[in-house]
Every structure is written in structure tokens, then in C-alpha cells.
Design a protein around this motif. Sequence first.
Motif, PDB file in Angstrom:
ATOM      1  N   ARG A  30      -6.164  -0.500  -7.869  1.00 16.90           N
ATOM      2  CA  ARG A  30      -5.363  -1.699  -7.604  1.00 16.90           C
ATOM      3  C   ARG A  30      -4.571  -2.093  -8.845  1.00 16.90           C
ATOM      4  O   ARG A  30      -5.137  -2.356  -9.911  1.00 16.90           O
ATOM      5  CB  ARG A  30      -6.269  -2.840  -7.163  1.00 16.90           C
ATOM      6  CG  ARG A  30      -5.542  -4.163  -6.976  1.00 16.90           C
ATOM      7  CD  ARG A  30      -6.362  -5.140  -6.177  1.00 16.90           C
ATOM      8  NE  ARG A  30      -6.480  -4.692  -4.789  1.00 16.90           N
ATOM      9  CZ  ARG A  30      -7.165  -5.365  -3.861  1.00 16.90           C
ATOM     10  NH1 ARG A  30      -7.814  -6.478  -4.187  1.00 16.90           N
ATOM     11  NH2 ARG A  30      -7.220  -4.923  -2.633  1.00 16.90           N
TER      12      ARG A  30
ATOM     13  N   ALA B 173      -7.973   7.107  -6.449  1.00 14.45           N
ATOM     14  CA  ALA B 173      -7.735   6.578  -5.107  1.00 14.45           C
ATOM     15  C   ALA B 173      -8.345   5.186  -4.956  1.00 14.45           C
ATOM     16  O   ALA B 173      -9.473   4.928  -5.370  1.00 14.45           O
ATOM     17  CB  ALA B 173      -8.318   7.526  -4.062  1.00 14.45           C
ATOM     18  N   GLY B 174      -7.570   4.283  -4.388  1.00 16.92           N
ATOM     19  CA  GLY B 174      -8.021   2.907  -4.228  1.00 16.92           C
ATOM     20  C   GLY B 174      -7.751   2.030  -5.436  1.00 16.92           C
ATOM     21  O   GLY B 174      -8.103   0.841  -5.435  1.00 16.92           O
TER      22      GLY B 174
ATOM     23  N   GLU C  33      -3.081   5.233  -2.952  1.00 16.95           N
ATOM     24  CA  GLU C  33      -3.946   6.250  -2.361  1.00 16.95           C
ATOM     25  C   GLU C  33      -3.328   7.629  -2.559  1.00 16.95           C
ATOM     26  O   GLU C  33      -2.144   7.756  -2.865  1.00 16.95           O
ATOM     27  CB  GLU C  33      -4.127   5.983  -0.862  1.00 16.95           C
ATOM     28  CG  GLU C  33      -4.752   4.650  -0.500  1.00 16.95           C
ATOM     29  CD  GLU C  33      -6.237   4.581  -0.839  1.00 16.95           C
ATOM     30  OE1 GLU C  33      -6.821   5.673  -1.096  1.00 16.95           O
ATOM     31  OE2 GLU C  33      -6.800   3.473  -0.828  1.00 16.95           O
ATOM     32  N   THR C  34      -4.161   8.641  -2.365  1.00 19.40           N
ATOM     33  CA  THR C  34      -3.688  10.028  -2.400  1.00 19.40           C
ATOM     34  C   THR C  34      -3.257  10.437  -1.008  1.00 19.40           C
ATOM     35  O   THR C  34      -4.024  10.303  -0.041  1.00 19.40           O
ATOM     36  CB  THR C  34      -4.807  10.968  -2.877  1.00 19.40           C
ATOM     37  OG1 THR C  34      -5.297  10.517  -4.135  1.00 19.40           O
ATOM     38  CG2 THR C  34      -4.282  12.395  -3.006  1.00 19.40           C
ATOM     39  N   LYS C  35      -2.023  10.883  -0.868  1.00 21.06           N
ATOM     40  CA  LYS C  35      -1.518  11.313   0.442  1.00 21.06           C
ATOM     41  C   LYS C  35      -2.107  12.672   0.786  1.00 21.06           C
ATOM     42  O   LYS C  35      -2.098  13.593  -0.029  1.00 21.06           O
ATOM     43  CB  LYS C  35       0.005  11.386   0.425  1.00 21.06           C
ATOM     44  CG  LYS C  35       0.628  11.754   1.768  1.00 21.06           C
ATOM     45  CD  LYS C  35       2.137  11.838   1.676  1.00 21.06           C
ATOM     46  CE  LYS C  35       2.745  10.475   1.532  1.00 21.06           C
ATOM     47  NZ  LYS C  35       4.236  10.543   1.602  1.00 21.06           N
ATOM     48  N   GLN C  36      -2.589  12.761   2.006  1.00 23.51           N
ATOM     49  CA  GLN C  36      -3.170  14.007   2.460  1.00 23.51           C
ATOM     50  C   GLN C  36      -2.072  15.058   2.675  1.00 23.51           C
ATOM     51  O   GLN C  36      -1.029  14.746   3.239  1.00 23.51           O
ATOM     52  CB  GLN C  36      -3.939  13.795   3.768  1.00 23.51           C
ATOM     53  CG  GLN C  36      -5.108  12.813   3.628  1.00 23.51           C
ATOM     54  CD  GLN C  36      -6.120  13.259   2.590  1.00 23.51           C
ATOM     55  OE1 GLN C  36      -6.495  14.435   2.552  1.00 23.51           O
ATOM     56  NE2 GLN C  36      -6.569  12.332   1.754  1.00 23.51           N
TER      57      GLN C  36
ATOM     58  N   ASP D 103      -2.036  -1.234  -3.826  1.00 28.08           N
ATOM     59  CA  ASP D 103      -3.190  -0.374  -3.591  1.00 28.08           C
ATOM     60  C   ASP D 103      -2.666   1.041  -3.382  1.00 28.08           C
ATOM     61  O   ASP D 103      -1.920   1.301  -2.433  1.00 28.08           O
ATOM     62  CB  ASP D 103      -3.986  -0.847  -2.367  1.00 28.08           C
ATOM     63  CG  ASP D 103      -4.711  -2.161  -2.639  1.00 28.08           C
ATOM     64  OD1 ASP D 103      -5.438  -2.226  -3.636  1.00 28.08           O
ATOM     65  OD2 ASP D 103      -4.528  -3.110  -1.858  1.00 28.08           O
TER      66      ASP D 103
ATOM     67  N   ALA E 219       1.040   5.712  -0.756  1.00 22.00           N
ATOM     68  CA  ALA E 219       0.307   6.966  -0.910  1.00 22.00           C
ATOM     69  C   ALA E 219       1.253   8.032  -1.443  1.00 22.00           C
ATOM     70  O   ALA E 219       2.426   8.094  -1.040  1.00 22.00           O
ATOM     71  CB  ALA E 219      -0.284   7.407   0.432  1.00 22.00           C
TER      72      ALA E 219
ATOM     73  N   ARG F   5       0.852  -1.185   0.000  1.00 26.26           N
ATOM     74  CA  ARG F   5       0.000   0.000   0.000  1.00 26.26           C
ATOM     75  C   ARG F   5       0.889   1.237   0.000  1.00 26.26           C
ATOM     76  O   ARG F   5       1.784   1.370   0.847  1.00 26.26           O
ATOM     77  CB  ARG F   5      -0.924   0.006   1.219  1.00 26.26           C
ATOM     78  CG  ARG F   5      -1.938   1.154   1.216  1.00 26.26           C
ATOM     79  CD  ARG F   5      -2.882   1.033   2.406  1.00 26.26           C
ATOM     80  NE  ARG F   5      -3.726  -0.140   2.282  1.00 26.26           N
ATOM     81  CZ  ARG F   5      -4.870  -0.175   1.607  1.00 26.26           C
ATOM     82  NH1 ARG F   5      -5.291   0.916   0.965  1.00 26.26           N
ATOM     83  NH2 ARG F   5      -5.592  -1.270   1.545  1.00 26.26           N
TER      84      ARG F   5
ATOM     85  N   SER G 225      -6.817  12.036  -7.014  1.00 23.24           N
ATOM     86  CA  SER G 225      -7.820  11.548  -6.065  1.00 23.24           C
ATOM     87  C   SER G 225      -8.882  10.679  -6.725  1.00 23.24           C
ATOM     88  O   SER G 225      -9.436   9.778  -6.095  1.00 23.24           O
ATOM     89  CB  SER G 225      -8.478  12.739  -5.355  1.00 23.24           C
ATOM     90  OG  SER G 225      -9.088  13.618  -6.288  1.00 23.24           O
TER      91      SER G 225
END
Length: 288
Positions: free
Chosen positions: A61, A58-59, A284-287, A282, A49, A47, A55
Motif C-alpha cells: 500500500r 503484492a498487496g 498487485e502482480t498481474k497474472q 494497492d 496490477a 488498485r 510478487s
Amino acid sequence: MNGKRLSRRTFLKNGLFALKALVALAGAGGLYSIFGERFWIQIKRVRLAYRRFPSSFAGMRIVQFSDTHIGKYYSLKRLEEVVELVQKQKPDLICFTGDLFDSKFGEVSDDVIPILARLQAQLGKFAVLGNHDMRLNAKRVVDVLERSGFTVLINGSRSIVRGLERMQVVGIDEMFHGQPDLPLALKGVGKDDFVLLLAHEPDFADTALAFPVDLQLSGHSHGGQIRIPFYGSIFIPDLAQKYPMGLYSFAGSEFHVYTNRGIGTTLFPIRFNCRPEITVFDLETKQM
């Protein structure tokens, strides 16, 4: 005197027993390496980010497999098992990072096409060539992959769009026998685009680090194939010496390279302490 003789006999008897046990253990280890572990595929989950990751993706795969080395030591039936496992991961994007066929114990064959064609991913299937593919017949391997539904990237890129955002899948030519040109591959890629790079040899990461690349997926090393406990790999090929297995990060950068251990084997049909691998990413977008 009798005590000394008895002790010597006991020592010899115990030594002979230990030798037989070592021989039996070596034999069992050999059988396990040849007939067991090399077909025991591990699903490795990663995983990650990134700030630049769009965005709307995001998620997402990504499923990577590599280095099948189809030929004498890896059959089409085994390839069918790989395809089934990849599909079970429910990929949005599938990446193959080279060495479809084995150049020493295999040949380019159209028989793989209906098997690889079963792989389905909403955002596409992408591939690059490996050094064994290049030794055999690069054009033929490209043809087989394309007829199987893969987009083969040789110093090129493709945009993937979801909603109003996009990311780029980039692939470079093979390093031993080709002419990798990352600036050419990145031509037309936007400065804010998230870039997924496919490069057969993992040590290309030292070049990629200087460019706007976020994640590099590679193979080639097989993880060393034979890894001795407390020692490590017996042999790692050139251009996989620095990043032979797993995930690597770089100080001051979000760039990562991941080296997949591959599916098949080369030279010897043996894997020990180094299971074949399918990798599931997987993202994701890092905040901020």
C-alpha cells in the motif's frame, strides 16, 4: 391594462426574488468553498496490477499526499489532521510529491518537522520538491523534509527490498526551476525492476513514457481547485495541462500517471467541486 400592470409587477417581483436567491446561493457557495470543501479531504483508492510488479510486494500500500502549501491559508493544525489521515490508511510506503510550503503566503519553517516525523511506513517515506519549494529555498526545504524522516530524491533512486526481490523509487528534479534528468535518475536501475517515479509536474509523463517507468505519481495541478459543473476547471497551471487530475493510461503500455489533487491551495483559499485528496494505491502482480 390592470392585468398587464399586475403581470409586470409579478415579473419584477419574481425577478427580484430570483436575483436575491442567486446572490444568496453565490454567498453560500463562497462560504462552502472557503470554509468547507477545502478542508474536506477525500481518501481516493486506486488498485493497479503490473506484470513487472514483484510478487513479494503484492498487496503493498502506497499513500500519496501532495501540495500542502503550508502558510497563511493552511495551518500546522491542519497538517496534523493530514498526517493522522495518512497514518489511518496503514501505508507501507509514503510519497509526498512537492510544494510543502506556499511561496506567496508562507515561509520555510522547522515547525513542520515534529508533525511530519509522526508519519511512519515500513518501506520508507519519499519526497520530491515542487515549484513553490524551489522558489522559496530548495536547500532549506530538503533539510526540513530529511529531518522529518523523508528521503528526498532529486534525479536519483532508492531500492526497496522485500525477500529476494526489489523495486525502485525514483524522483526527478522540479521542471520549472530545476534540471530534471531521468536517465541520470534511472542509472543503476535494473531493466526488470519495477519503477515508481515521483515527479511534481504530471506532464512529465510524456517524457517518462519513453523510459522503463511503470507508475508516475504527481501533484501540482490541485485538480484546478475550482471546477464549474459542465465546464471544468477555470485554471490549470502549466505542465499539468494534459494530465490534470486522476489516473491516466497509455495505449500499448502498462505505464500509468496519477495526478493527485493536493491538500492545500494557492493564490486563493478556495476549492469548489475539487476536494483535497489523499490517494491510497494497492498494487498487485498481474497474472501472465
